[in-house]
Design a protein around this motif. Structure first.
Motif, PDB file in Angstrom:
ATOM      1  N   LEU A   1      17.246  15.031   7.994  1.00 47.85           N
ATOM      2  CA  LEU A   1      17.173  13.253   7.654  1.00 47.85           C
ATOM      3  C   LEU A   1      16.714  13.320   9.015  1.00 47.85           C
ATOM      4  O   LEU A   1      15.850  11.738   9.638  1.00 47.85           O
ATOM      5  CB  LEU A   1      18.790  12.487   7.723  1.00 47.85           C
ATOM      6  N   PHE A   2      16.671  13.378  10.451  1.00 51.10           N
ATOM      7  CA  PHE A   2      16.464  12.991  11.521  1.00 51.10           C
ATOM      8  C   PHE A   2      14.618  13.724  11.587  1.00 51.10           C
ATOM      9  O   PHE A   2      13.908  12.074  11.742  1.00 51.10           O
ATOM     10  CB  PHE A   2      17.026  13.542  12.454  1.00 51.10           C
ATOM     11  N   ARG A   3      13.920  14.033  10.454  1.00 49.75           N
ATOM     12  CA  ARG A   3      12.697  13.885  10.283  1.00 49.75           C
ATOM     13  C   ARG A   3      12.351  13.996   9.866  1.00 49.75           C
ATOM     14  O   ARG A   3      11.377  13.210  10.545  1.00 49.75           O
ATOM     15  CB  ARG A   3      12.950  15.448  10.282  1.00 49.75           C
ATOM     16  N   SER A   4      12.754  13.239   9.036  1.00 48.36           N
ATOM     17  CA  SER A   4      12.547  12.318   7.515  1.00 48.36           C
ATOM     18  C   SER A   4      11.825  10.818   8.354  1.00 48.36           C
ATOM     19  O   SER A   4      10.971  10.233   8.412  1.00 48.36           O
ATOM     20  CB  SER A   4      13.294  12.311   6.913  1.00 48.36           C
ATOM     21  N   GLN A   5      13.211  10.466   9.161  1.00 44.53           N
ATOM     22  CA  GLN A   5      12.698   8.934   9.741  1.00 44.53           C
ATOM     23  C   GLN A   5      11.770   9.226  10.656  1.00 44.53           C
ATOM     24  O   GLN A   5      11.202   8.148  10.473  1.00 44.53           O
ATOM     25  CB  GLN A   5      14.496   8.538  10.606  1.00 44.53           C
ATOM     26  N   HIS A   6      11.565   9.910  11.445  1.00 46.42           N
ATOM     27  CA  HIS A   6      11.234   9.972  12.913  1.00 46.42           C
ATOM     28  C   HIS A   6       9.530   9.797  12.062  1.00 46.42           C
ATOM     29  O   HIS A   6       8.887   9.968  12.997  1.00 46.42           O
ATOM     30  CB  HIS A   6      10.911  10.354  13.857  1.00 46.42           C
ATOM     31  N   TYR A   7       9.330  11.365  10.953  1.00 48.76           N
ATOM     32  CA  TYR A   7       7.989  11.655  10.446  1.00 48.76           C
ATOM     33  C   TYR A   7       7.507   9.809  10.177  1.00 48.76           C
ATOM     34  O   TYR A   7       5.766   9.530   9.969  1.00 48.76           O
ATOM     35  CB  TYR A   7       7.951  12.456   9.877  1.00 48.76           C
ATOM     36  N   ALA A   8       8.211   9.296   9.147  1.00 48.92           N
ATOM     37  CA  ALA A   8       7.931   7.935   9.239  1.00 48.92           C
ATOM     38  C   ALA A   8       7.153   6.653   9.966  1.00 48.92           C
ATOM     39  O   ALA A   8       6.258   6.158   9.867  1.00 48.92           O
ATOM     40  CB  ALA A   8       9.249   6.588   7.742  1.00 48.92           C
ATOM     41  N   LEU A   9       7.569   6.834  10.992  1.00 53.75           N
ATOM     42  CA  LEU A   9       7.332   6.351  12.332  1.00 53.75           C
ATOM     43  C   LEU A   9       6.790   6.774  12.526  1.00 53.75           C
ATOM     44  O   LEU A   9       5.791   5.565  13.133  1.00 53.75           O
ATOM     45  CB  LEU A   9       8.972   6.097  13.500  1.00 53.75           C
ATOM     46  N   LEU A  10       6.217   8.026  12.734  1.00 54.41           N
ATOM     47  CA  LEU A  10       5.085   8.189  12.773  1.00 54.41           C
ATOM     48  C   LEU A  10       4.237   7.983  12.861  1.00 54.41           C
ATOM     49  O   LEU A  10       2.531   7.783  13.509  1.00 54.41           O
ATOM     50  CB  LEU A  10       5.093  10.002  13.719  1.00 54.41           C
ATOM     51  N   ASP A  11       4.196   8.230  11.644  1.00 58.18           N
ATOM     52  CA  ASP A  11       2.758   8.071  10.462  1.00 58.18           C
ATOM     53  C   ASP A  11       2.776   6.804  10.172  1.00 58.18           C
ATOM     54  O   ASP A  11       1.498   6.131  10.775  1.00 58.18           O
ATOM     55  CB  ASP A  11       3.537   8.362   9.291  1.00 58.18           C
ATOM     56  N   ASN A  12       3.819   5.709  10.650  1.00 58.12           N
ATOM     57  CA  ASN A  12       3.255   4.299  10.450  1.00 58.12           C
ATOM     58  C   ASN A  12       2.784   3.728  11.935  1.00 58.12           C
ATOM     59  O   ASN A  12       1.762   2.993  12.382  1.00 58.12           O
ATOM     60  CB  ASN A  12       4.076   3.397   9.914  1.00 58.12           C
ATOM     61  N   GLY A  13       3.256   3.958  12.884  1.00 57.26           N
ATOM     62  CA  GLY A  13       3.250   4.047  14.509  1.00 57.26           C
ATOM     63  C   GLY A  13       1.621   4.267  14.679  1.00 57.26           C
ATOM     64  O   GLY A  13       1.288   3.139  15.496  1.00 57.26           O
ATOM     65  N   CYS A  14       1.591   5.763  14.179  1.00 53.09           N
ATOM     66  CA  CYS A  14      -0.924   5.920  14.177  1.00 53.09           C
ATOM     67  C   CYS A  14      -1.133   5.040  13.219  1.00 53.09           C
ATOM     68  O   CYS A  14      -2.333   4.343  14.274  1.00 53.09           O
ATOM     69  CB  CYS A  14      -0.307   7.394  14.347  1.00 53.09           C
ATOM     70  N   ARG A  15      -0.588   4.693  13.111  1.00 53.78           N
ATOM     71  CA  ARG A  15      -1.574   3.756  12.035  1.00 53.78           C
ATOM     72  C   ARG A  15      -2.026   2.119  12.575  1.00 53.78           C
ATOM     73  O   ARG A  15      -3.071   1.239  12.690  1.00 53.78           O
ATOM     74  CB  ARG A  15      -1.650   3.825  10.157  1.00 53.78           C
ATOM     75  N   GLU A  16      -0.555   2.082  12.695  1.00 51.54           N
ATOM     76  CA  GLU A  16      -0.405   0.628  13.205  1.00 51.54           C
ATOM     77  C   GLU A  16      -1.057   0.227  14.877  1.00 51.54           C
ATOM     78  O   GLU A  16      -2.158  -0.519  14.847  1.00 51.54           O
ATOM     79  CB  GLU A  16       0.842   0.181  13.589  1.00 51.54           C
ATOM     80  N   PHE A  17      -0.802   1.285  15.708  1.00 49.41           N
ATOM     81  CA  PHE A  17      -1.797   1.227  16.326  1.00 49.41           C
ATOM     82  C   PHE A  17      -3.474   1.429  16.294  1.00 49.41           C
ATOM     83  O   PHE A  17      -3.496   0.217  17.286  1.00 49.41           O
ATOM     84  CB  PHE A  17      -1.259   1.860  17.832  1.00 49.41           C
TER      85      PHE A  17
END
Length: 575
Positions: A233-249
């Motif tokens: 679950l931790f991996r899923s949450q943080h991959y969503a964060l990573l993916d969207n964080g990179c795109r947003e930046f």
């Protein structure tokens, strides 16, 4: 001649305009008397016409004089139209971007040509109307901040409803007995405490396929009977964060044309609230977590995600990664310290029936250390090696305490060898083969193995071994003649060995293979025992070849040494 009024363009006559409702009839009275005073109307008409022309010329001059201002006004009107168009286009674009979040977030990506097109409008605004541009940026930041926060809060909340695997609690420690009783109101322990220290398939979460795989969809995950460990679950949450964080930046940097600290500040304005939500959730979980493998897997998920953002040259999440690691590392160390302390405090007399096989605490240590070493391979950590070293010392001390509970030295040695062998296998996984640590443990295992070999040879061949050792000592002192009257004992030793050695070696081999759980270790001990037996018998030959015993007739019954070696090889187990 009267002018053709229908063909004339309308004029603004001011006080001369007779067509308005404002015309006051009383003023006409001022002109009527002229008709009675003999005024020439033609002359009067020309006079009026001349006055009108003068006024027209003056108006043209005024217009020419104000032409620059009029042109400026025209340009301003045109610019306003352009600004309005830019604002409209940007609004349209941002609404499209916001609307895209109704789709799965990790599938969203703005085409580069679209981004370039709308960035042109923002550049225009920035150059012509900075206040409007700033307002647009502020509205975007505020809106996206709320969207991200709402999305991740909802996503994390729904993940909590997914079925978890059983989790360890504060009583599920390495040194706690499997059958330890708990209080009436205590939470039931895991079905098998040993599973807490086993990696199993959990390490797959670090594989590239799973690490960057699709995120869990909560309502889909809830449908089946599948249970998920926390790190999934931790991996899923943080991959969503990573993916969207990179795109947003990347979007913020490209669209709003910011870089360096300005880009990081803008990113934090958009994602800061969401990142704080994640950290708060992590802090809550970590404070009550006793699953050291889950925590260590989460550490390595973050280390790998940090490597991904570094490879993408996106520094936006660097501080967040560090903040998460600052939560996880101390907790991992604390749980490990609790396990070390639990072993240190173990009372061997309370651990049930004695058994010479590897103790379950040693097995837990072996499984746990193997798990940590396996996880730690890609991103090695000295602090991890240090903690495992401390754990090893406590397990080694425990094994010595436990061995002392066995009444016979033979069983003590079997227990020590079995446990040392398992511990050495663990040690060799995380240390170089030529390290002092490995070398010291190998010497320890070898010493106990050699002692055990002497122990198992002493029962069937103890008489001969004692005679050889005593004779060799007397030979060194030149006092072998003291044994010249022991012909009866020597005869018994020679005939006894010849008649029973095969059966004794067979029984010895079977006993060793039953005693040691590691087949390779058992066969090594058997080979060592047979080699030692040959050496003792060779020593027996040498003693009896001395002048003191050379005349003994029974010497002819000694088994030929070469023949014995050939026969002994038949009893060596095959690998």
């Amino acid at each position: 001649m009267q002018p053709d009024t229908d063909a004339m363009a309308p004029l603004t006559l001011g006080d001369l305009d007779l067509t308005t409702d404002k015309f006051i009839l009383d003023e006409v009275d001022g002109y009527i008397p002229a008709f009675f005073q003999g005024v020439d109307l033609r002359h009067y008409s020309k006079q009026v016409e001349g006055e009108l022309q003068r006024i027209e010329q003056a108006s043209i001059k005024d217009y020419i004089k104000e032409s620059q201002n009029i042109a400026s006004l025209h340009n301003q009107i045109t610019a306003c139209d352009s600004i309005l168009e830019a604002v409209t286009k940007i609004r349209e674009f941002i609404l499209q971007k916001i609307d895209s979040f109704r789709k799965p977030m990790t599938n969203y990506q703005i085409p580069q040509n679209t981004l370039f097109k709308y960035r042109f409008f923002y550049q225009f605004l920035l150059a012509n109307e900075r206040t409007v541009a700033k307002e647009i940026r502020d509205v975007y930041v505020d809106t996206m901040s709320k969207i991200y926060y709402s999305y991740f809060k909802s996503y994390s909340g729904r993940l909590l409803k997914v079925q978890y695997e059983e989790v360890a609690d504060k009583d599920d420690l390495m040194g706690v007995e499997d059958t330890a009783k708990k209080g009436f109101f205590s939470k039931p322990s895991l079905k098998s405490r040993n599973t807490i220290f086993t990696l199993g398939q959990r390490g797959a979460v670090l594989s590239p396929a799973e690490l960057e795989g699709p995120i869990l969809i909560p309502h889909t995950a809830q449908r089946g009977d599948c249970r998920y460990p926390y790190e999934t679950l931790f991996r899923s949450q943080h991959y969503a964060l990573l993916d969207n964080g990179c795109r947003e930046f990347l979007f913020l940097s490209d669209f709003f044309m910011v870089a360096g600290n300005s880009a990081l500040d803008l990113f934090n304005s958009v994602m800061g609230k969401t990142l704080s939500l994640f950290l708060k959730s992590m802090s809550t979980y970590v404070s009550d977590c006793y699953d050291s493998i889950a925590v260590f897997l989460c550490i390595h998920i973050i280390l790998r995600f940090r490597a991904i953002t570094t490879k993408r040259a996106i520094p936006a999440l660097d501080k967040y990664w560090e903040a998460v690691l600052e939560l996880l590392w101390p907790r991992f160390e604390l749980i490990l310290e609790m396990n070390i302390q639990s072993i240190r405090n173990t009372d061997p007399q309370k651990l049930g029936v004695l058994d010479t096989r590897p103790h379950y605490i040693t097995r837990r240590y072996e499984e746990f250390s193997s798990a940590i070493v396996s996880i730690n391979q890609t991103f090695t950590s000295e602090r991890t090696h240090t903690l495992l070293g401390q754990l090893q010392v406590e397990v080694e001390n425990f094994v010595l305490k436990m061995a002392a509970e066995f009444p016979s030295r033979r069983d003590q040695l079997i227990f020590l060898i079995n446990n040392y062998d398992m511990m050495l296998n663990v040690l060799m996984e995380r240390a170089a083969d030529d390290s002092k640590e490995v070398e010291g443990f190998q010497q320890l295992l070898q010493a106990r193995s050699q002692e055990f070999i002497e122990e198992i040879l002493s029962s069937p061949f103890g008489g001969m071994i004692a005679f050889v050792k005593a004779s060799e000592a007397l030979i060194e002192k030149g006092q072998l003649d003291r044994l010249k009257n022991d012909e009866a004992q020597i005869t018994q030793l020679i005939r006894g060995f010849s008649s029973t050695w095969k059966q004794s070696v067979e029984a010895l081999s079977q006993d060793v293979m039953r005693s040691f759980t590691n087949f390779k270790n058992g066969t090594g001990i058997i080979q060592g025992a047979l080699t030692q037996l040959i050496q003792y018998y060779h020593g027996f030959h040498k003693v009896l070849s001395q002048p003191t015993f050379r005349s003994l007739a029974v010497r002819s019954e000694l088994i030929n040494l070469h023949h014995l070696m050939v026969e002994v090889k038949k009893h060596k187990p095959n690998f």
